[in-house]
Motif scaffolding. Structure first.
Motif, PDB file in Angstrom:
ATOM      1  N   UNK A 164       0.826  -1.213   0.000  1.00 15.65           N
ATOM      2  CA  UNK A 164       0.000   0.000   0.000  1.00 15.65           C
ATOM      3  C   UNK A 164       0.856   1.256   0.000  1.00 15.65           C
ATOM      4  N   UNK A 165       1.899   1.259   0.820  1.00 16.49           N
ATOM      5  CA  UNK A 165       2.763   2.447   0.918  1.00 16.49           C
ATOM      6  C   UNK A 165       3.554   2.676  -0.367  1.00 16.49           C
ATOM      7  N   UNK A 166       4.164   1.626  -0.905  1.00 17.34           N
ATOM      8  CA  UNK A 166       5.043   1.782  -2.069  1.00 17.34           C
ATOM      9  C   UNK A 166       4.253   2.127  -3.321  1.00 17.34           C
ATOM     10  N   UNK A 167       3.191   1.390  -3.598  1.00 11.44           N
ATOM     11  CA  UNK A 167       2.433   1.643  -4.821  1.00 11.44           C
ATOM     12  C   UNK A 167       1.631   2.942  -4.747  1.00 11.44           C
ATOM     13  N   UNK A 168       1.211   3.326  -3.555  1.00  7.48           N
ATOM     14  CA  UNK A 168       0.556   4.634  -3.419  1.00  7.48           C
ATOM     15  C   UNK A 168       1.535   5.764  -3.718  1.00  7.48           C
ATOM     16  N   UNK A 169       2.756   5.620  -3.214  1.00  7.54           N
ATOM     17  CA  UNK A 169       3.780   6.626  -3.499  1.00  7.54           C
ATOM     18  C   UNK A 169       4.137   6.649  -4.990  1.00  7.54           C
ATOM     19  N   UNK A 170       4.196   5.490  -5.623  1.00 11.47           N
ATOM     20  CA  UNK A 170       4.629   5.408  -7.018  1.00 11.47           C
ATOM     21  C   UNK A 170       3.543   5.821  -8.004  1.00 11.47           C
ATOM     22  N   UNK A 171       2.268   5.917  -7.546  1.00  8.55           N
ATOM     23  CA  UNK A 171       1.199   6.281  -8.464  1.00  8.55           C
ATOM     24  C   UNK A 171       0.520   7.601  -8.103  1.00  8.55           C
ATOM     25  N   UNK A 172       0.180   7.790  -6.842  1.00  5.42           N
ATOM     26  CA  UNK A 172      -0.581   8.985  -6.464  1.00  5.42           C
ATOM     27  C   UNK A 172       0.290  10.237  -6.408  1.00  5.42           C
ATOM     28  N   UNK A 173       1.531  10.102  -5.983  1.00  3.83           N
ATOM     29  CA  UNK A 173       2.431  11.260  -5.988  1.00  3.83           C
ATOM     30  C   UNK A 173       2.716  11.726  -7.418  1.00  3.83           C
ATOM     31  N   UNK A 174       3.042  10.840  -8.377  1.00  2.00           N
ATOM     32  CA  UNK A 174       3.176  11.309  -9.768  1.00  2.00           C
ATOM     33  C   UNK A 174       1.896  11.912 -10.333  1.00  2.00           C
ATOM     34  N   UNK A 175       0.736  11.372  -9.924  1.00  2.00           N
ATOM     35  CA  UNK A 175      -0.528  11.941 -10.405  1.00  2.00           C
ATOM     36  C   UNK A 175      -0.712  13.371  -9.909  1.00  2.00           C
ATOM     37  N   UNK A 176      -0.418  13.599  -8.625  1.00  2.00           N
ATOM     38  CA  UNK A 176      -0.531  14.955  -8.080  1.00  2.00           C
ATOM     39  C   UNK A 176       0.499  15.890  -8.715  1.00  2.00           C
ATOM     40  N   UNK A 177       1.720  15.399  -8.913  1.00  2.00           N
ATOM     41  CA  UNK A 177       2.755  16.228  -9.528  1.00  2.00           C
ATOM     42  C   UNK A 177       2.418  16.539 -10.981  1.00  2.00           C
ATOM     43  N   UNK A 178       1.889  15.571 -11.721  1.00  2.00           N
ATOM     44  CA  UNK A 178       1.502  15.808 -13.109  1.00  2.00           C
ATOM     45  C   UNK A 178       0.399  16.857 -13.202  1.00  2.00           C
ATOM     46  N   UNK A 179      -0.588  16.774 -12.304  1.00  2.00           N
ATOM     47  CA  UNK A 179      -1.642  17.782 -12.299  1.00  2.00           C
ATOM     48  C   UNK A 179      -1.120  19.164 -11.956  1.00  2.00           C
ATOM     49  N   UNK A 266       8.346  14.248   0.491  1.00  2.00           N
ATOM     50  CA  UNK A 266       7.631  12.976   0.345  1.00  2.00           C
ATOM     51  C   UNK A 266       8.600  11.810   0.196  1.00  2.00           C
ATOM     52  N   UNK A 267       9.709  12.054  -0.445  1.00  2.00           N
ATOM     53  CA  UNK A 267      10.722  11.008  -0.561  1.00  2.00           C
ATOM     54  C   UNK A 267      11.327  10.667   0.796  1.00  2.00           C
ATOM     55  N   UNK A 268      11.585  11.697   1.604  1.00  2.00           N
ATOM     56  CA  UNK A 268      12.133  11.472   2.946  1.00  2.00           C
ATOM     57  C   UNK A 268      11.121  10.754   3.829  1.00  2.00           C
ATOM     58  N   UNK A 269       9.851  11.154   3.744  1.00  2.00           N
ATOM     59  CA  UNK A 269       8.820  10.514   4.567  1.00  2.00           C
ATOM     60  C   UNK A 269       8.667   9.038   4.223  1.00  2.00           C
ATOM     61  N   UNK A 270       8.788   8.696   2.957  1.00  2.00           N
ATOM     62  CA  UNK A 270       8.683   7.285   2.584  1.00  2.00           C
ATOM     63  C   UNK A 270       9.826   6.476   3.184  1.00  2.00           C
ATOM     64  N   UNK A 271      11.059   6.963   3.055  1.00  2.00           N
ATOM     65  CA  UNK A 271      12.212   6.205   3.541  1.00  2.00           C
ATOM     66  C   UNK A 271      12.212   6.100   5.062  1.00  2.00           C
ATOM     67  N   UNK A 272      12.002   7.227   5.739  1.00  2.00           N
ATOM     68  CA  UNK A 272      12.031   7.223   7.207  1.00  2.00           C
ATOM     69  C   UNK A 272      10.841   6.454   7.768  1.00  2.00           C
ATOM     70  N   UNK A 273       9.668   6.577   7.127  1.00  2.00           N
ATOM     71  CA  UNK A 273       8.494   5.840   7.600  1.00  2.00           C
ATOM     72  C   UNK A 273       8.659   4.339   7.473  1.00  2.00           C
ATOM     73  N   UNK A 274       9.227   3.888   6.362  1.00  2.00           N
ATOM     74  CA  UNK A 274       9.466   2.449   6.193  1.00  2.00           C
ATOM     75  C   UNK A 274      10.478   1.934   7.208  1.00  2.00           C
ATOM     76  N   UNK A 275      11.506   2.716   7.467  1.00  2.00           N
ATOM     77  CA  UNK A 275      12.504   2.287   8.445  1.00  2.00           C
ATOM     78  C   UNK A 275      11.908   2.234   9.843  1.00  2.00           C
ATOM     79  N   UNK A 276      11.109   3.231  10.190  1.00  2.00           N
ATOM     80  CA  UNK A 276      10.535   3.278  11.540  1.00  2.00           C
ATOM     81  C   UNK A 276       9.497   2.182  11.760  1.00  2.00           C
TER      82      UNK A 276
END
Length: 303
Positions: A164-179, A266-276
């Protein structure tokens, strides 16, 4: 006076002239004429060679000359099929380019060349999901190995959370950035614009550096884990910043700072959140459990 039976006299012309005088409505045909009309060819009995004309080839030629390629709708399987048609060496080059970014080189312009793919991002995200879940379980096993009363139980629920975390980051973040980029390009008419699939491809390949970093997180040394996080964040973040900088550099400074900060944050939150979440220390919960058990055993003796 020439003889009437002269062998050098052109008799065929006289015969042709006599025939024309006899039938003045006749039509003469020259076989060597390449510009013979179709009506005269049919009258002479010449039929066109059907095998020489391919209707499909003419349709393809007309389509290429007009510049209109038929594209399937985005909700069909044929639309996404072309994004998985890629050579292995291209995927390898893009993975290496995402792990070793070079200053001044745009990932989209250098590696994608207007041909994004979903094959690499899909398998990178899938590999990262299982690497997170397996490494987290294995790290927990190593921490509690040899402790009395500990019974190892694999946590399969971490696979769902990681996916959920990885695929949400890989799809929803690009969608928001593209918009956001599309909205700003309409405002300032920027010459650099990226499609949604190109942004998804960049984000997918930028996660490749986290796979070896996650494997290193199995080693129970916090300094090693944080060092690998910093290195992965620098490499992955630099790929994203250098790729999307040309698309926002002509915008307002505040907008540039907001977009670039959001990409990095968002990149930092993904890495630190997965580690924590996947590699947190369970010492507190383990130390609290024996004390609670001792209080329960001592309570009946006190009464």
């Amino acid at each position: 006076m020439a003889s009437t039976n002269d062998p050098f006299q052109f008799q065929e012309f006289e015969e042709a002239g006599n025939l024309l005088e006899a039938n003045r409505d006749a039509t003469t045909i020259s076989i060597e004429d390449d510009d013979m009309p179709e009506r005269q060819r049919k009258a002479a009995g010449f039929t066109p060679d059907v095998d020489d004309k391919d209707p499909h080839a003419s349709d393809d030629k007309t389509e290429l000359l007009s510049g209109q390629n038929k594209s399937a709708p985005f909700w069909t399987f044929e639309y996404y099929q072309r994004f998985f048609d890629i050579e292995t060496h291209h995927v390898k080059e893009r993975i290496i380019g995402s792990m070793l970014p070079w200053p001044g080189k745009n990932f989209i312009h250098v590696h994608l060349r207007r041909s994004p793919d979903l094959y690499g991002p899909f398998w990178i995200c899938t590999t990262l999901v299982f690497a997170l879940a397996i490494s987290g379980n294995f790290s927990n096993l190593l921490l509690n190995l040899g402790k009395p009363g500990h019974k190892y139980s694999p946590q399969f629920g971490k696979v769902t959370i990681a996916a959920t975390a990885i695929f949400s980051y890989a799809w929803f973040v690009p969608l928001a950035l593209w918009g956001c980029l599309l909205w700003r390009n309409n405002k300032i008419m920027n010459s650099v614009s990226y499609s949604f699939m190109e942004i998804v491809c960049v984000y997918g390949y930028s996660l490749a550096i986290y796979i070896p970093a996650v494997v290193l997180w199995i080693i129970p040394f916090e300094w090693l884990r944080w060092c690998s996080i910093v290195v992965a964040l620098c490499l992955s973040g630099s790929v994203l910043v250098m790729t999307f900088w040309p698309a926002v550099r002509e915008d307002h400074p505040k907008v540039i700072a907001a977009i670039m900060s959001a990409i990095v944050l968002l990149n930092v939150l993904l890495a630190v959140g997965c580690k924590a979440y996947f590699f947190s220390k369970p010492e507190a919960s383990l130390s609290a459990a024996p004390s609670a058990a001792l209080q329960l055993t001592k309570a009946p003796s006190a009464t």
